[in-house]
Design an enzyme around this catalytic site. Sequence first.
Site, mmCIF file in Angstrom:
data_model
loop_
_atom_site.group_PDB
_atom_site.id
_atom_site.type_symbol
_atom_site.label_atom_id
_atom_site.label_comp_id
_atom_site.label_asym_id
_atom_site.label_seq_id
_atom_site.Cartn_x
_atom_site.Cartn_y
_atom_site.Cartn_z
ATOM 1 C CG ASP A 199 -113.905 -60.901 74.847
ATOM 2 O OD1 ASP A 199 -112.950 -60.863 75.623
ATOM 3 O OD2 ASP A 199 -114.248 -59.924 74.141
ATOM 4 C CG HIS B 51 -112.895 -56.454 74.677
ATOM 5 N ND1 HIS B 51 -112.645 -57.797 74.748
ATOM 6 C CD2 HIS B 51 -111.675 -55.863 74.587
ATOM 7 C CE1 HIS B 51 -111.349 -58.015 74.697
ATOM 8 N NE2 HIS B 51 -110.740 -56.842 74.604
HETATM 9 N N1 LIG Z 1 -110.764 -55.705 71.261
HETATM 10 C C1 LIG Z 1 -109.876 -56.665 71.497
HETATM 11 O O1 LIG Z 1 -110.238 -57.842 71.684
HETATM 12 C C2 LIG Z 1 -108.391 -56.353 71.529
HETATM 13 C C3 LIG Z 1 -107.466 -57.391 71.579
HETATM 14 C C4 LIG Z 1 -106.098 -57.094 71.613
HETATM 15 C C5 LIG Z 1 -105.674 -55.773 71.611
HETATM 16 N N2 LIG Z 1 -106.588 -54.781 71.564
HETATM 17 C C6 LIG Z 1 -106.193 -53.362 71.508
HETATM 18 O O2 LIG Z 1 -105.735 -53.058 70.204
HETATM 19 C C7 LIG Z 1 -104.904 -51.892 70.261
HETATM 20 C C8 LIG Z 1 -103.624 -52.105 69.449
HETATM 21 O O3 LIG Z 1 -102.844 -53.125 70.049
HETATM 22 P P1 LIG Z 1 -101.376 -53.479 69.512
HETATM 23 O O4 LIG Z 1 -100.897 -54.579 70.388
HETATM 24 O O5 LIG Z 1 -101.361 -53.646 68.046
HETATM 25 O O6 LIG Z 1 -100.600 -52.140 69.903
HETATM 26 P P2 LIG Z 1 -99.216 -51.593 69.311
HETATM 27 O O7 LIG Z 1 -98.744 -50.536 70.259
HETATM 28 O O8 LIG Z 1 -98.289 -52.701 68.959
HETATM 29 O O9 LIG Z 1 -99.670 -50.924 67.951
HETATM 30 C C9 LIG Z 1 -100.509 -49.828 67.907
HETATM 31 C C10 LIG Z 1 -100.117 -49.015 66.687
HETATM 32 O O10 LIG Z 1 -101.065 -47.977 66.542
HETATM 33 C C11 LIG Z 1 -100.385 -46.839 66.071
HETATM 34 N N3 LIG Z 1 -101.177 -45.651 66.339
HETATM 35 C C12 LIG Z 1 -101.282 -44.930 67.484
HETATM 36 N N4 LIG Z 1 -102.108 -43.883 67.308
HETATM 37 C C13 LIG Z 1 -102.546 -43.941 66.036
HETATM 38 C C14 LIG Z 1 -103.419 -43.134 65.259
HETATM 39 N N5 LIG Z 1 -103.998 -42.045 65.771
HETATM 40 N N6 LIG Z 1 -103.647 -43.502 63.981
HETATM 41 C C15 LIG Z 1 -103.056 -44.582 63.457
HETATM 42 N N7 LIG Z 1 -102.208 -45.383 64.132
HETATM 43 C C16 LIG Z 1 -101.977 -45.065 65.405
HETATM 44 C C17 LIG Z 1 -99.044 -46.885 66.808
HETATM 45 O O11 LIG Z 1 -98.041 -46.112 66.152
HETATM 46 C C18 LIG Z 1 -98.746 -48.388 66.793
HETATM 47 O O12 LIG Z 1 -97.954 -48.751 65.668
HETATM 48 C C19 LIG Z 1 -104.666 -51.634 71.754
HETATM 49 O O13 LIG Z 1 -105.558 -50.624 72.191
HETATM 50 C C20 LIG Z 1 -105.018 -52.966 72.395
HETATM 51 O O14 LIG Z 1 -105.416 -52.829 73.743
HETATM 52 C C21 LIG Z 1 -107.939 -55.058 71.513
HETATM 53 O O1 LIG Z 2 -106.566 -57.305 77.459
HETATM 54 C C1 LIG Z 2 -106.074 -56.426 76.761
HETATM 55 O O2 LIG Z 2 -105.761 -55.305 77.201
HETATM 56 C C2 LIG Z 2 -105.834 -56.718 75.299
HETATM 57 C C3 LIG Z 2 -107.045 -57.272 74.655
HETATM 58 O O3 LIG Z 2 -108.175 -56.482 74.873
HETATM 59 C C4 LIG Z 2 -107.319 -58.701 75.039
HETATM 60 O O4 LIG Z 2 -108.444 -59.012 75.438
HETATM 61 O O5 LIG Z 2 -106.401 -59.535 74.886
#
Ligand SMILES: NC(=O)c1ccc[n+]([C@@H]2O[C@H](COP(=O)([O-])OP(=O)(O)OC[C@H]3O[C@@H](n4cnc5c(N)ncnc54)[C@H](O)[C@@H]3O)[C@@H](O)[C@H]2O)c1
Ligand SMILES: O=C(O)C[C@H](O)C(=O)O
Length: 328
Positions: free
Chosen positions: A159, A187
């Site tokens: 952000d 967030h």
């Molecule tokens: N904070 C932020 O700014 C931000 C930004 C983008 C995404 N995210 C979050 O990050 C997370 C991951 O996103 P992504 O796009 O990589 O998702 P994704 O589905 O591509 O990958 C997630 C991975 O986590 C694995 N997983 C699930 N449970 C697990 C566990 N208990 N232990 C280990 N691995 C596990 C899955 O098998 C998968 O490979 C989501 O919750 C998404 O919303 C946060």
């Molecule tokens: O918005 C989402 O769910 C993914 C991530 O937290 C983001 O801010 O891009």
Amino acid sequence: MKAPVRVAVTGAAGQIGYALLFRIAAGDMLGPDQPVILHLLEITPALPALQGVVMELNDCAFPTLAGVVATDDVNVAFKDVDYALLVGARPRGPGMERKDLLEANGAIFGPQGKALNDHAKRDVKVLVVGNPANTNALIAQQNAPDLDPKCFTAMVRLDHNRALSQLAEKTGKHTTEIKKVTIWGNHSSTQYPDLHHATVDGKPALTLVDQAWYENDFIPTVQQRGAAIIKARGASSAASAASAAIDHMRSWALGTEEGNWVSMGIPSDGSYGIAPGVIYGYPVTCKDGRYTIVQGLEIGEFSRGRMDATDKELREERGGVEHLFAKK
Ligand SMILES: NC(=O)c1ccc[n+]([C@@H]2O[C@H](COP(=O)([O-])OP(=O)(O)OC[C@H]3O[C@@H](n4cnc5c(N)ncnc54)[C@H](O)[C@@H]3O)[C@@H](O)[C@H]2O)c1
Ligand SMILES: O=C(O)C[C@H](O)C(=O)O
């Protein structure tokens, strides 16, 4: 070269994992003189895909990659780790708020907090990326009674970077000329991107843009950027999220630049009238591996209302997950 450190990444075969691991291994997070041993955690069905990622990591022949451990056992994944990036969790789809993931993802972070408590280095630096990141970080922290609560942080750096990019575009300057932007709070769409203390090329940012743009364009754009990316890509942000995770850890480990600060989701100590304990986005400076909240900023009425609204949302989220905290 220094002695290697151990860096755990969960969800390592996911889309953020794929954008993150190669940059950590290449030295982008901890520097070109700091070898890393990667500890990669996945769920059992994703282990074959993870093996493919490990093959590619090895095929890069990075000078700073000193080893890889790939596992579906959380106790192996967190053994002796210095850093832990908790990414593994379900992402939201179109029309969902990040807190809609609490039910599905909250259950992941209790056991991971306990495993960090039992196996990680005592000064481990934990960054929670998996959504809803702030409250997941709280769940992990509340299951790690033997670790300093300050070891647990959540990511609002994406952000923060989005705010830099929006303001740079509006003012025709580069992001590197912008200082002292703050993301307060969660967030989520209640986060408060604050420009009251920000400068662009040394000038107060709010003298360069009009109030209507700040209020009706900048703030909602930053708050809703994650949803806009999901709509455009059909999948949530990955490369920018990975890059922000690297920025967060690098600032924490190696320090922030003089005359500037970054935003980190950290346990509130009550600063700025925020409920103690919630994991809240604050402006921080970092030095010697420790973060410190920037104190003494003047908070006007405009900011106060928005800071309280995002605090309220975090307190409500906390109220909904207290059953996942370890018994005291
Ligand atoms: N904070 C932020 O700014 C931000 C930004 C983008 C995404 N995210 C979050 O990050 C997370 C991951 O996103 P992504 O796009 O990589 O998702 P994704 O589905 O591509 O990958 C997630 C991975 O986590 C694995 N997983 C699930 N449970 C697990 C566990 N208990 N232990 C280990 N691995 C596990 C899955 O098998 C998968 O490979 C989501 O919750 C998404 O919303 C946060
Ligand atoms: O918005 C989402 O769910 C993914 C991530 O937290 C983001 O801010 O891009």
